[in-house]
Design a protein around this motif. Structure first.
Motif, PDB file in Angstrom:
ATOM      1  N   THR A  27     -54.311  30.997 -40.318  1.00  0.00           N
ATOM      2  CA  THR A  27     -52.915  30.948 -40.724  1.00  0.00           C
ATOM      3  C   THR A  27     -52.809  30.983 -42.243  1.00  0.00           C
ATOM      4  N   ASP A  28     -51.737  31.622 -42.705  1.00  0.00           N
ATOM      5  CA  ASP A  28     -51.448  31.666 -44.135  1.00  0.00           C
ATOM      6  C   ASP A  28     -50.306  30.729 -44.500  1.00  0.00           C
ATOM      7  N   GLU A  29     -50.021  29.757 -43.639  1.00  0.00           N
ATOM      8  CA  GLU A  29     -49.035  28.736 -43.953  1.00  0.00           C
ATOM      9  C   GLU A  29     -49.488  27.943 -45.173  1.00  0.00           C
ATOM     10  N   PRO A  30     -48.582  27.224 -45.827  1.00  0.00           N
ATOM     11  CA  PRO A  30     -48.941  26.533 -47.074  1.00  0.00           C
ATOM     12  C   PRO A  30     -50.183  25.653 -46.983  1.00  0.00           C
ATOM     13  N   LEU A  31     -50.372  24.940 -45.867  1.00  0.00           N
ATOM     14  CA  LEU A  31     -51.540  24.067 -45.745  1.00  0.00           C
ATOM     15  C   LEU A  31     -52.793  24.825 -45.311  1.00  0.00           C
ATOM     16  N   GLY A  32     -52.624  26.056 -44.832  1.00  0.00           N
ATOM     17  CA  GLY A  32     -53.772  26.909 -44.512  1.00  0.00           C
ATOM     18  C   GLY A  32     -54.572  26.444 -43.316  1.00  0.00           C
ATOM     19  N   ASN A  53     -60.487  21.745 -37.602  1.00  0.00           N
ATOM     20  CA  ASN A  53     -60.983  22.400 -38.806  1.00  0.00           C
ATOM     21  C   ASN A  53     -62.294  21.787 -39.283  1.00  0.00           C
ATOM     22  N   THR A  54     -62.488  20.502 -39.013  1.00  0.00           N
ATOM     23  CA  THR A  54     -63.785  19.885 -39.282  1.00  0.00           C
ATOM     24  C   THR A  54     -64.859  20.518 -38.401  1.00  0.00           C
ATOM     25  N   ASP A  55     -64.534  20.741 -37.124  1.00  0.00           N
ATOM     26  CA  ASP A  55     -65.454  21.448 -36.225  1.00  0.00           C
ATOM     27  C   ASP A  55     -65.836  22.808 -36.811  1.00  0.00           C
ATOM     28  N   LEU A  56     -64.845  23.494 -37.377  1.00  0.00           N
ATOM     29  CA  LEU A  56     -65.086  24.848 -37.885  1.00  0.00           C
ATOM     30  C   LEU A  56     -65.928  24.846 -39.149  1.00  0.00           C
ATOM     31  N   VAL A  57     -65.846  23.775 -39.935  1.00  0.00           N
ATOM     32  CA  VAL A  57     -66.764  23.659 -41.075  1.00  0.00           C
ATOM     33  C   VAL A  57     -68.202  23.730 -40.559  1.00  0.00           C
ATOM     34  N   GLY A  58     -68.454  23.033 -39.439  1.00  0.00           N
ATOM     35  CA  GLY A  58     -69.786  23.058 -38.851  1.00  0.00           C
ATOM     36  C   GLY A  58     -70.118  24.403 -38.233  1.00  0.00           C
ATOM     37  N   ARG A  78     -62.286  28.007 -46.063  1.00  0.00           N
ATOM     38  CA  ARG A  78     -60.872  27.907 -45.672  1.00  0.00           C
ATOM     39  C   ARG A  78     -60.654  26.677 -44.797  1.00  0.00           C
ATOM     40  N   ALA A  79     -61.536  26.464 -43.806  1.00  0.00           N
ATOM     41  CA  ALA A  79     -61.406  25.293 -42.939  1.00  0.00           C
ATOM     42  C   ALA A  79     -61.588  24.010 -43.744  1.00  0.00           C
ATOM     43  N   ARG A  80     -62.562  24.008 -44.643  1.00  0.00           N
ATOM     44  CA  ARG A  80     -62.822  22.809 -45.444  1.00  0.00           C
ATOM     45  C   ARG A  80     -61.639  22.495 -46.362  1.00  0.00           C
ATOM     46  N   ALA A  81     -61.031  23.523 -46.923  1.00  0.00           N
ATOM     47  CA  ALA A  81     -59.895  23.301 -47.818  1.00  0.00           C
ATOM     48  C   ALA A  81     -58.756  22.610 -47.078  1.00  0.00           C
ATOM     49  N   PHE A  82     -58.531  23.009 -45.813  1.00  0.00           N
ATOM     50  CA  PHE A  82     -57.490  22.330 -45.041  1.00  0.00           C
ATOM     51  C   PHE A  82     -57.843  20.860 -44.851  1.00  0.00           C
ATOM     52  N   VAL A  83     -59.077  20.590 -44.454  1.00  0.00           N
ATOM     53  CA  VAL A  83     -59.501  19.208 -44.226  1.00  0.00           C
ATOM     54  C   VAL A  83     -59.292  18.376 -45.484  1.00  0.00           C
ATOM     55  N   GLU A  84     -59.673  18.911 -46.621  1.00  0.00           N
ATOM     56  CA  GLU A  84     -59.559  18.144 -47.861  1.00  0.00           C
ATOM     57  C   GLU A  84     -58.096  17.906 -48.247  1.00  0.00           C
ATOM     58  N   LYS A  85     -57.182  18.782 -47.821  1.00  0.00           N
ATOM     59  CA  LYS A  85     -55.762  18.552 -48.068  1.00  0.00           C
ATOM     60  C   LYS A  85     -55.232  17.381 -47.246  1.00  0.00           C
ATOM     61  N   MET A  86     -55.939  17.012 -46.189  1.00  0.00           N
ATOM     62  CA  MET A  86     -55.529  15.886 -45.342  1.00  0.00           C
ATOM     63  C   MET A  86     -56.008  14.544 -45.891  1.00  0.00           C
ATOM     64  N   ALA A 120     -69.577  16.422 -41.344  1.00  0.00           N
ATOM     65  CA  ALA A 120     -69.441  17.851 -41.632  1.00  0.00           C
ATOM     66  C   ALA A 120     -69.425  18.155 -43.126  1.00  0.00           C
ATOM     67  N   LEU A 121     -68.719  17.338 -43.903  1.00  0.00           N
ATOM     68  CA  LEU A 121     -68.554  17.626 -45.325  1.00  0.00           C
ATOM     69  C   LEU A 121     -69.687  17.080 -46.178  1.00  0.00           C
ATOM     70  N   ALA A 122     -70.307  15.982 -45.730  1.00  0.00           N
ATOM     71  CA  ALA A 122     -71.360  15.322 -46.526  1.00  0.00           C
ATOM     72  C   ALA A 122     -70.873  15.088 -47.949  1.00  0.00           C
ATOM     73  N   SER A 123     -69.651  14.571 -48.056  1.00  0.00           N
ATOM     74  CA  SER A 123     -69.002  14.411 -49.353  1.00  0.00           C
ATOM     75  C   SER A 123     -68.936  12.945 -49.742  1.00  0.00           C
ATOM     76  N   GLU A 124     -69.627  12.588 -50.790  1.00  0.00           N
ATOM     77  CA  GLU A 124     -69.589  11.206 -51.264  1.00  0.00           C
ATOM     78  C   GLU A 124     -68.188  10.836 -51.744  1.00  0.00           C
ATOM     79  N   ALA A 125     -67.430  11.832 -52.206  1.00  0.00           N
ATOM     80  CA  ALA A 125     -66.066  11.570 -52.683  1.00  0.00           C
ATOM     81  C   ALA A 125     -65.147  11.113 -51.562  1.00  0.00           C
ATOM     82  N   HIS A 126     -65.517  11.431 -50.305  1.00  0.00           N
ATOM     83  CA  HIS A 126     -64.689  11.060 -49.170  1.00  0.00           C
ATOM     84  C   HIS A 126     -65.364  10.022 -48.258  1.00  0.00           C
TER      85      HIS A 126
END
Length: 264
Positions: A27-32, A53-58, A78-86, A120-126
């Motif tokens: 989707t090209d909606e604002p949140l993607g 979208n977390t599943d899709l990162v994997g 693209r999937a990760r960007a949506f997750v991070e917007k949440m 999925a993200l292995a992100s210390e920031a989150h």
């Protein structure tokens, strides 16, 4: 399966699934991100899920490695960007998604968007999302609660499904023909997510907390779900884990129950 077995047919199948998701869900909606999918009439659904979208990162990340095709890295991003917007930085947790691609759903807040995101993200920031889940969704189910189905003398600890599960109306059925919920029902699938994610994160005290949660799941496997059958055949004792220690309301229109399930 493709990575484990080396069989081309499994990779071919995974690519077909990924291409369908790209074609139907992008989707090209604002949140993607990628949307829910379709209903039984093949009509596109409007929702976009943090969990999906977390599943899709994997999925897309593995397809990138296995195929060598860079298009999967772009789709993963693209999937990760949506997750991070949440992500809600003030609270240290992830929201569940959006119904319209524009507005973030603020409630309920589920457990899996806190733990799967870490894996999925292995992100210390989150990584604080694990602490949020462990603290804000913590429950302990004991036999003295009104709607608990835990046998006398037993107790289980872990996490529940979502923030809404803690506020469920214990005086009304979860759905027509279903039992009343126990706000302290332990969701064992989510408890296992959390244990695995804590072990992966490896902060001070994480291994101790993971072992305690796994111990609760092991007791549930040993002691809960007896006398259950599939197709009229009795399930052997200790051969599986029930979905929840007592009936619980997920907050998403369905419940989890003390029945063995493959996702528990």
């Amino acid at each position: 399966l493709a990575r484990r077995t080396g069989e081309r047919r499994f990779l071919t199948g995974a690519v077909r699934i990924g291409e369908w998701i790209e074609r139907v869900g992008r989707t090209d909606e604002p949140l993607g991100g990628y949307k829910f999918g379709v209903n039984g009439a093949n009509e596109k659904l409007p929702f976009t899920s943090t969990e999906h979208n977390t599943d899709l990162v994997g999925l897309f990340g593995r397809l990138a490695r296995l195929t060598g095709d860079g298009v999967w890295r772009e789709r993963r991003a693209r999937a990760r960007a949506f997750v991070e917007k949440m992500w809600e930085p003030s609270g240290g947790f992830f929201y569940t998604g959006t119904n319209d691609g524009v507005t973030v759903n603020k409630s309920p807040i589920p457990e899996d968007t806190q733990t799967w995101t870490h894996l999925a993200l292995a992100s210390e920031a989150h990584a604080r999302s694990l602490d949020w889940a462990a603290a804000e969704l913590a429950v302990r189910d004991t036999a003295d609660r009104p709607n608990s189905t835990v046998p006398v003398g037993q107790s289980y600890e872990g996490v529940t499904f979502s923030s809404a599960s803690l506020l469920a109306n214990e005086g009304a059925p979860i759905a027509d023909g279903q039992p009343r919920p126990d706000r302290n029902g332990v969701w064992f699938e989510g408890t296992a997510h959390l244990a695995l994610a804590l072990r992966d994160r490896g902060h001070a005290g994480d291994e101790r907390r993971a072992r305690r949660l796994l111990g609760s799941i092991e007791r549930a496997q040993d002691l809960l779900g007896s006398a259950q059958t599939v197709g009229g055949t009795a399930l052997p004792a200790g051969s599986g884990v029930v979905s929840a220690s007592s009936p619980l309301d997920t907050g998403f229109g369905v419940g989890c129950y003390p029945s063995r399930r493959t996702d528990a």
